[in-house]
Design an enzyme around this catalytic site. Structure first.
Site, PDB file in Angstrom:
ATOM      1  CD  GLU A 287      -3.271   0.447   2.129  1.00  0.00           C
ATOM      2  OE1 GLU A 287      -2.866   0.695   3.274  1.00  0.00           O
ATOM      3  OE2 GLU A 287      -4.459   0.165   1.896  1.00  0.00           O
ATOM      4  CG  HIS A 313       7.930 -29.257   1.747  1.00  0.00           C
ATOM      5  ND1 HIS A 313       8.655 -30.327   1.296  1.00  0.00           N
ATOM      6  CD2 HIS A 313       8.554 -28.829   2.880  1.00  0.00           C
ATOM      7  CE1 HIS A 313       9.663 -30.562   2.132  1.00  0.00           C
ATOM      8  NE2 HIS A 313       9.617 -29.656   3.094  1.00  0.00           N
ATOM      9  CE  LYS A 427     -11.067   2.878   1.839  1.00  0.00           C
ATOM     10  NZ  LYS A 427     -10.338   3.828   2.661  1.00  0.00           N
TER      11      LYS A 427
HETATM   12  O1  F6P Z   1      -7.838   2.466  10.279  1.00  0.00           O
HETATM   13  P1  F6P Z   1      -8.830   2.774   9.220  1.00  0.00           P
HETATM   14  O2  F6P Z   1      -8.918   4.230   8.954  1.00  0.00           O
HETATM   15  O3  F6P Z   1     -10.167   2.184   9.534  1.00  0.00           O
HETATM   16  O4  F6P Z   1      -8.341   2.145   7.861  1.00  0.00           O
HETATM   17  C1  F6P Z   1      -8.197   0.782   7.658  1.00  0.00           C
HETATM   18  C2  F6P Z   1      -7.340   0.545   6.455  1.00  0.00           C
HETATM   19  O5  F6P Z   1      -7.967   1.065   5.300  1.00  0.00           O
HETATM   20  C3  F6P Z   1      -7.010   1.730   4.478  1.00  0.00           C
HETATM   21  O6  F6P Z   1      -7.200   3.086   4.648  1.00  0.00           O
HETATM   22  C4  F6P Z   1      -7.181   1.441   3.021  1.00  0.00           C
HETATM   23  O7  F6P Z   1      -6.977   0.097   2.733  1.00  0.00           O
HETATM   24  C5  F6P Z   1      -5.663   1.301   5.056  1.00  0.00           C
HETATM   25  O8  F6P Z   1      -4.646   2.192   4.728  1.00  0.00           O
HETATM   26  C6  F6P Z   1      -5.982   1.217   6.504  1.00  0.00           C
HETATM   27  O9  F6P Z   1      -5.043   0.498   7.254  1.00  0.00           O
END
Ligand code: F6P
Length: 458
Positions: A287, A313, A427
């Site tokens: 990320e 393995h 999202k």
């Molecule tokens: O802690 P939050 O803001 O709920 O985010 C959870 C996760 O979602 C993200 O923002 C996106 O995957 C990550 O960077 C983060 O760890």
């Protein structure tokens, strides 16, 4: 040395050259200065966490007050808010919460981490928990992540139904000091809330109350965890390639990728307690570094988790003979040679007899060395990180090592290692389809995408 990095096997024919290595000294200095400049501007708060006494006290005070009250602690969270607590639990309360006897837990609660919204897992977990003796930690930096909020609503519904006004006693929030939806709920309803500093991103937050609180609640020595991290921070205090271990790791991974096409970076602990560190590292590396450069080029390494000897393995065949596009970083644990003596039985069966008199610890370490040697013999670059032991101090050092390495690698790849714009579109589509107000355009944008074609289904 408490945590050492052996990178001899990165200097193989066709991989990193001495000339590239010498040229990299200036490159690391530049990366280090850039990271420290951002830090001086008040960004990259993860660098300060090892010495943040206020957060440590906030955490230990809460854990002290909670002592003896709960048999079960459940983390509601995802991504950086779950992977860190899981890695700490596996490393420092090995064999999982359910593998420890009541005596071995010494009165500490069991720790469950939901880390997803699979309805079957969550329903089954909630059904088996003794709700009156269970504390729920709602962990979210942004205070708005859909999965975590959905987990919270489910739990809150169950707590309200069972305990009414006393439901809030079963909750603690870990979130941004000001932003997000959790903070105002905590203030309004007097729910305990611990801080994730505003300048600490989710995947860099394990040494904040995100990891510290669950760890402290299950009896892990969080002061030692931070002390180990602080020691690593001191070892990386300047950008000198000869002395900075995190910088060395970052430079080698970057050189192997940018100069020699080795962009798949395997992390392979040879120790069950460290197996979930590989998953934590995957989020950190992926990320942070998988990004689009200003000129539109996509860059970034692909982290791959593995476990020794298990994956000898499974994936090792690919590492040996598949495309020459990987580096492998082993994580070894020293001093286990005497553990697990193997009985000398079946003297007449050669396939078994040679093992007698050795130990499991010896076998595991010899297998790691054999695999490293075999990879090197095939021109496959690899490094070995060795921890003297798996305890809170060494785990803290390992965390800070990999976080600093990620920050340096961001500079070397030329990307901002501290954002994640690529996860936003998915999202927004989700919000649109779930009917969240303000996301109607995303719903329409998704609907306009080519839809699943019946002729291409079987
Ligand atoms: O802690 P939050 O803001 O709920 O985010 C959870 C996760 O979602 C993200 O923002 C996106 O995957 C990550 O960077 C983060 O760890």
């Amino acid at each position: 040395m408490a945590l050492s990095l052996d990178f001899t096997n990165m200097f193989l024919p066709g991989v990193v050259t001495d000339a590239e290595w010498s040229e990299s000294a200036g490159r690391l200095r530049g990366a280090h200065d850039a990271v420290m400049e951002r830090h001086a501007r008040g960004e990259l708060g993860f660098i300060d966490l090892p010495e943040d006494q206020a957060l440590l006290e906030q955490t230990t005070r809460y854990a002290e007050r909670a002592r003896g009250r709960w048999t079960d602690v459940v983390v509601l969270g995802i991504g950086g808010s779950a992977l860190g607590p899981i890695a700490l639990r596996t490393a420092l309360r090995p064999f999982g919460w359910n593998g420890l006897s009541d005596e071995a837990r010494a009165g500490n609660p069991r720790l469950h981490v939901l880390d997803n919204v699979d309805p079957d897992t969550i329903t089954a977990t909630l059904a088996t928990l003794p709700l009156d003796r269970t504390l729920f930690l709602v962990i979210s930096k942004s205070g708005g992540t859909a999965e975590t909020m959905a987990q919270y609503l489910l739990v809150r519904g169950a707590l309200d139904a069972r305990f009414g006004a006393r439901a809030v006693e079963h909750l603690v929030f870990v979130t941004d000091p000001a932003k997000g939806s959790l903070r105002p709920i905590a203030t309004r309803e007097s729910i305990a809330a611990l801080d994730i500093p505003a300048n600490v991103g989710g995947r860099f937050s394990v040494l904040s109350p995100v990891g510290l609180l669950p760890a402290a609640l299950i009896g892990i020595d969080v002061t030692a965890l931070l002390a180990g991290a602080a020691d690593m921070r001191r070892r990386c205090v300047d950008g000198d390639l000869a002395t900075n271990p995190a910088g060395t790791f970052a430079v080698l991974q970057w050189l192997a990728h940018a100069r020699h096409g080795r962009g798949i970076h395997v992390l392979m602990p040879y120790a069950d307690p460290l197996r979930d560190f590989a998953a934590w590292f995957v989020q950190l590396w992926a990320e942070s570094l998988g990004k689009i450069l200003p000129d539109g080029t996509s860059v970034g390494p692909t982290p791959v988790p593995a476990l020794g000897a298990t994956d000898q393995h499974s994936q090792v065949q690919l590492f040996m003979e598949g495309p020459a596009d990987k580096t492998v970083t082993f994580v070894a644990v020293a001093g286990r040679e005497a553990r697990g003596p193997i009985p000398a039985l079946h003297a007449d069966v050669p396939d078994l007899a040679y093992l007698g008199g050795h130990t499991l610890g010896e076998l595991l370490e010899i297998e790691r060395r054999a695999t490293a040697g075999a990879l090197a013999a095939r021109g496959r670059p690899n490094m070995t990180l060795t921890l003297d032991t798996v305890d809170p101090w060494h785990v803290g050092a390992l965390i800070q090592f990999l976080e600093l390495a990620t920050a340096y690698a961001g500079e070397l790849y030329g990307v901002n290692a501290f954002d994640q714009p690529g996860v936003e579109l998915g999202k927004r589509f989700t919000y649109g389809m779930m009917g969240r107000p303000g996301f109607e355009a995303a719903r329409d944008e998704f609907a306009a995408l080519p839809q699943s074609d019946a002729s291409r289904r079987i």
